[in-house]
Design an enzyme around this catalytic site. Structure first.
Site, mmCIF file in Angstrom:
data_model
loop_
_atom_site.group_PDB
_atom_site.id
_atom_site.type_symbol
_atom_site.label_atom_id
_atom_site.label_comp_id
_atom_site.label_asym_id
_atom_site.label_seq_id
_atom_site.Cartn_x
_atom_site.Cartn_y
_atom_site.Cartn_z
ATOM 1 N N LYS A 129 0.845 -1.190 0.000
ATOM 2 C CA LYS A 129 0.000 0.000 0.000
ATOM 3 C C LYS A 129 0.886 1.249 0.000
ATOM 4 O O LYS A 129 1.825 1.356 0.786
ATOM 5 C CB LYS A 129 -0.892 -0.025 1.241
ATOM 6 C CG LYS A 129 -2.004 1.008 1.262
ATOM 7 C CD LYS A 129 -2.924 0.762 2.450
ATOM 8 C CE LYS A 129 -4.097 1.708 2.468
ATOM 9 N NZ LYS A 129 -5.017 1.438 3.606
ATOM 10 N N GLU A 167 -19.027 -5.553 11.205
ATOM 11 C CA GLU A 167 -19.909 -4.774 12.071
ATOM 12 C C GLU A 167 -20.913 -5.655 12.814
ATOM 13 O O GLU A 167 -21.261 -5.374 13.965
ATOM 14 C CB GLU A 167 -20.660 -3.726 11.238
ATOM 15 C CG GLU A 167 -19.781 -2.598 10.713
ATOM 16 C CD GLU A 167 -19.071 -2.937 9.423
ATOM 17 O OE1 GLU A 167 -18.282 -2.102 8.946
ATOM 18 O OE2 GLU A 167 -19.295 -4.050 8.884
ATOM 19 N N ARG A 215 -25.474 -2.437 8.424
ATOM 20 C CA ARG A 215 -25.124 -3.843 8.254
ATOM 21 C C ARG A 215 -25.344 -4.642 9.534
ATOM 22 O O ARG A 215 -25.394 -5.869 9.501
ATOM 23 C CB ARG A 215 -23.667 -3.949 7.827
ATOM 24 C CG ARG A 215 -23.294 -2.968 6.736
ATOM 25 C CD ARG A 215 -21.854 -3.085 6.328
ATOM 26 N NE ARG A 215 -21.685 -4.219 5.441
ATOM 27 C CZ ARG A 215 -20.521 -4.528 4.882
ATOM 28 N NH1 ARG A 215 -19.456 -3.809 5.125
ATOM 29 N NH2 ARG A 215 -20.427 -5.558 4.084
#
Length: 642
Positions: free
Chosen positions: A281, A366, A394
């Site tokens: 990244k 979540e 969610r």
């Protein structure tokens, strides 16, 4: 002539040599740093997938073959290679979306940025291809962080069940989602990253044994026949193969030749294959590589040479919450914090530094986070689960059936509530106050300023027998909005100054300054208004009905969907109390909103002080029997507001 200017579609890549592809990768990184530094956006993730994206579009034939991204913030290179080079208005009104967009290109499929969904999409498209006898391929690119989401594993279980259904799963393994990826899966991938592959081990073993007389060949065949056990010993990717998925890798995600070879093998296989790619990244940009927090996952406008912000912003809602959490942690040993792979974005990094043993990062999960919070509460702690408002959607079932049903003292802190703007439809936190209205016993606070964030967070964590929610906006927090009085639990922000005022203006959360502006505009029209902030919008304060009865009209203003929102709840409370006062609710219309700045979106949906004042003026005029031009003008634009 730069190579990038010659790429107008994926097939333009076919004419480039390997050396030219490497040059193109460098040009793309230079372009991304230059472009995203001017607009802001997801820089680090895209710098990490340059070679991978090139290889994908060389091996697969998009849009016939479907290349799907999870999450979509790593699709900037994909946009470039599919002909979208104008990044000058990235994430701005009229410009490119920060995520894939079907309206932009036939090469894009999944528009939302809610992680861990791509494998379900890929499974469905692959099934449709099979039934419709299409010979196209499906490629699902999923970041290793998204593999911490349970939906990804539910999909894998189904994908693995069809051995003859072509589907290539590319795991973009950069050890991070926002911050370093955590959990058992991350540890497993780390093992794969650091262990030499068994194929190379077998190749060297074969070479040695084939030179060994008599016993060499039989011994090699025995070893190769036991490859499952050997594989788990040398490179334990057995977790994937136990599911029935062919595994290829790990592959250097910055070696285009190696990537193309691996992807081509996976394409030929004819069934589900996982290609495990190791990427970095922020690759190629030193300021990103030096940023240990999140490798420039998402940046505002920055100086491209240094990576430093162009302008420093003032205090924001998130930092106010984060600072108060540290104070609460120092006062109460039972306060613990939960994050779903977003420690820094939701403001819990300071709490984690001060109390590292009292923070739980559950990954992009979540649902699990909410259930785990219920368990923590049952165990005698008070968990504070900080999450973006849009992502709480969610975990609704868990809030309802695990937290609320069991009367657990859990506080959910919803960051980026309401219109967030530039990240588009999937990031607007515009459903939480509607969805949560149906949860029995839940209490919901909408602070209007920094002082109220602190006060209402403290009130929330004092509740031990029900879930509480504190929601606030994105970006800079404005000046304090003082109360001039209190009625019940509600703050009065402006008194009408008359015995029988015209309008009760109910201001929800961060819209308080705008509602005060509305009252000023009404006053200039000779319309008196009381402005109240309910503070806790669920349940509706008992003082609301008698207060409304003293006014001719009730107007509610909320940064949430009008469908089932605070306005609807107050209307029902007034009906239940037998208060027959006209009510007009202003909020977000029930539609998905295109990306633009927050101010532009609010203006588009008519959630501004002049818009509201005009319509309220028209409503009061009708009550007076005065059908003047103002009222007619208001009526003429009314349909556009719904």
């Amino acid at each position: 002539m730069p190579l990038l200017t010659r790429i107008r579609g994926p097939r333009d890549l076919d004419r480039l040599s390997l050396e030219e592809l490497d040059q193109l990768a460098e040009e793309i990184r230079t372009f991304l740093v230059d472009a995203v530094s001017k607009t802001g956006g997801h820089l680090g993730p895209n710098l990490g997938v340059v070679e991978l994206t090139i290889a994908l579009h060389r091996v697969f034939d998009s849009p016939k073959d479907k290349v799907l991204w999870d999450t979509g913030h790593q699709s900037y290179v994909h946009k470039l290679l599919t002909g979208r080079r104008d990044f000058s208005r990235l994430k701005m009104k009229g410009g490119l979306s920060g995520y894939p967009s079907q309206a932009e290109s036939e090469h894009d499929v999944i528009e939302n940025s809610h992680a861990s969904t791509v494998l379900g999409w890929a499974d469905g498209i692959a099934k449709a291809n099979q039934l419709n006898k299409r010979d196209s391929h499906v490629v699902a690119v999923i970041g290793d962080g998204a593999l911490t989401g349970g939906m990804a594993w539910e999909a894998l279980n189904n994908i693995a069940d069809a051995k003859d259904r072509p589907l290539v799963i590319v795991v973009n393994d950069n050890e991070r989602s926002y911050a370093p990826t955590i959990g058992g899966l991350a540890n497993h991938l780390a093992t794969l990253r650091t262990t030499e592959g068994y194929e190379r081990f077998l190749a060297r073993t074969k070479e040695v044994l084939e030179r060994t007389p008599v016993v060499g060949k039989p011994l090699y065949e025995t070893l190769h026949g036991a490859k499952k056990g050997l594989k788990d010993f040398i490179a334990p990717q057995g977790m994937f193969e136990d599911l029935g998925l062919k595994y290829v890798g790990p592959i250097d995600g910055h070696d285009i030749e190696a990537l193309e070879s691996a992807l081509a093998r996976a394409k030929r296989f004819g069934g589900p294959v996982i290609v495990h790619c190791l990427t970095e990244k922020g690759r190629g940009y030193q300021p990103a590589l030096q940023d240990e927090a999140d490798r420039f996952h998402a940046v505002g406008k920055i100086h491209p040479d240094t990576g430093l912000p162009v302008a420093s912003s003032g205090a924001d809602w998130t930092s106010v919450f984060g600072e108060e959490m540290v104070r609460l942690g120092e006062e109460r040993q039972d306060i613990v914090a939960i994050t779903a792979a977003m420690l820094q974005p939701v403001g819990l990094d300071r709490f984690a530094k001060r109390f590292p043993e009292r923070v739980y990062d559950v990954g992009i999960a979540e649902q699990h986070g909410a259930v785990s919070a219920a368990g923590l509460a049952y165990g005698g702690l008070h968990p504070v689960f900080a999450v973006y408002a849009t992502f709480l959607n969610r975990a609704f079932d868990q809030v309802l059936m695990d937290v609320a049903l069991h009367r657990c003292g859990v506080t959910f802190v919803l960051d980026r509530a309401g219109v967030t703007g530039t990240d588009g439809a999937s990031h607007n936190g515009m459903w939480d106050m509607s969805i949560l209205q149906v949860v029995p016993g839940l209490r919901l606070a909408a602070p209007r300023d920094a002082d109220q964030v602190r006060a209402q967070l403290r009130e929330a964590v004092a509740v031990e027998d029900a879930p509480t929610v504190v929601r606030f906006s994105k970006g800079a927090v404005g000046p304090a909005v003082p109360a001039v009085a209190r009625i019940g639990g509600m703050d009065v922000l402006r008194e009408s100054g008359t015995d029988k005022p015209d309008v009760l203006l109910v201001s929800v959360g961060a819209l308080a300054p705008m509602c005060l502006e509305v009252a000023d505009l009404l006053d200039k029209q000779g319309i008196s208004a009381t402005v109240v902030d309910p503070r806790w919008v669920k349940p509706v304060d008992e003082a609301m009905a008698p207060l409304a009865e003293r006014h001719r009209v009730v107007v509610t203003v909320e940064d949430n969907s009008r469908a089932g929102g605070v306005g609807s709840a107050i209307a029902q409370a007034l009906r239940d109390a037998g208060v027959d006062v006209p009510l007009r609710d202003f909020g977000i219309p029930p539609r998905f909103l295109d990306h633009a700045s927050r101010a532009e979106v609010l203006a588009e949906i008519g959630l501004t002080a002049p818009d509201i004042a005009r319509q309220v003026t028209g409503l009061v005029s009708k009550l007076d029997g005065r059908f003047d031009r103002t009222a007619e003008a208001v009526d003429s634009v009314q349909p556009a507001r719904d």
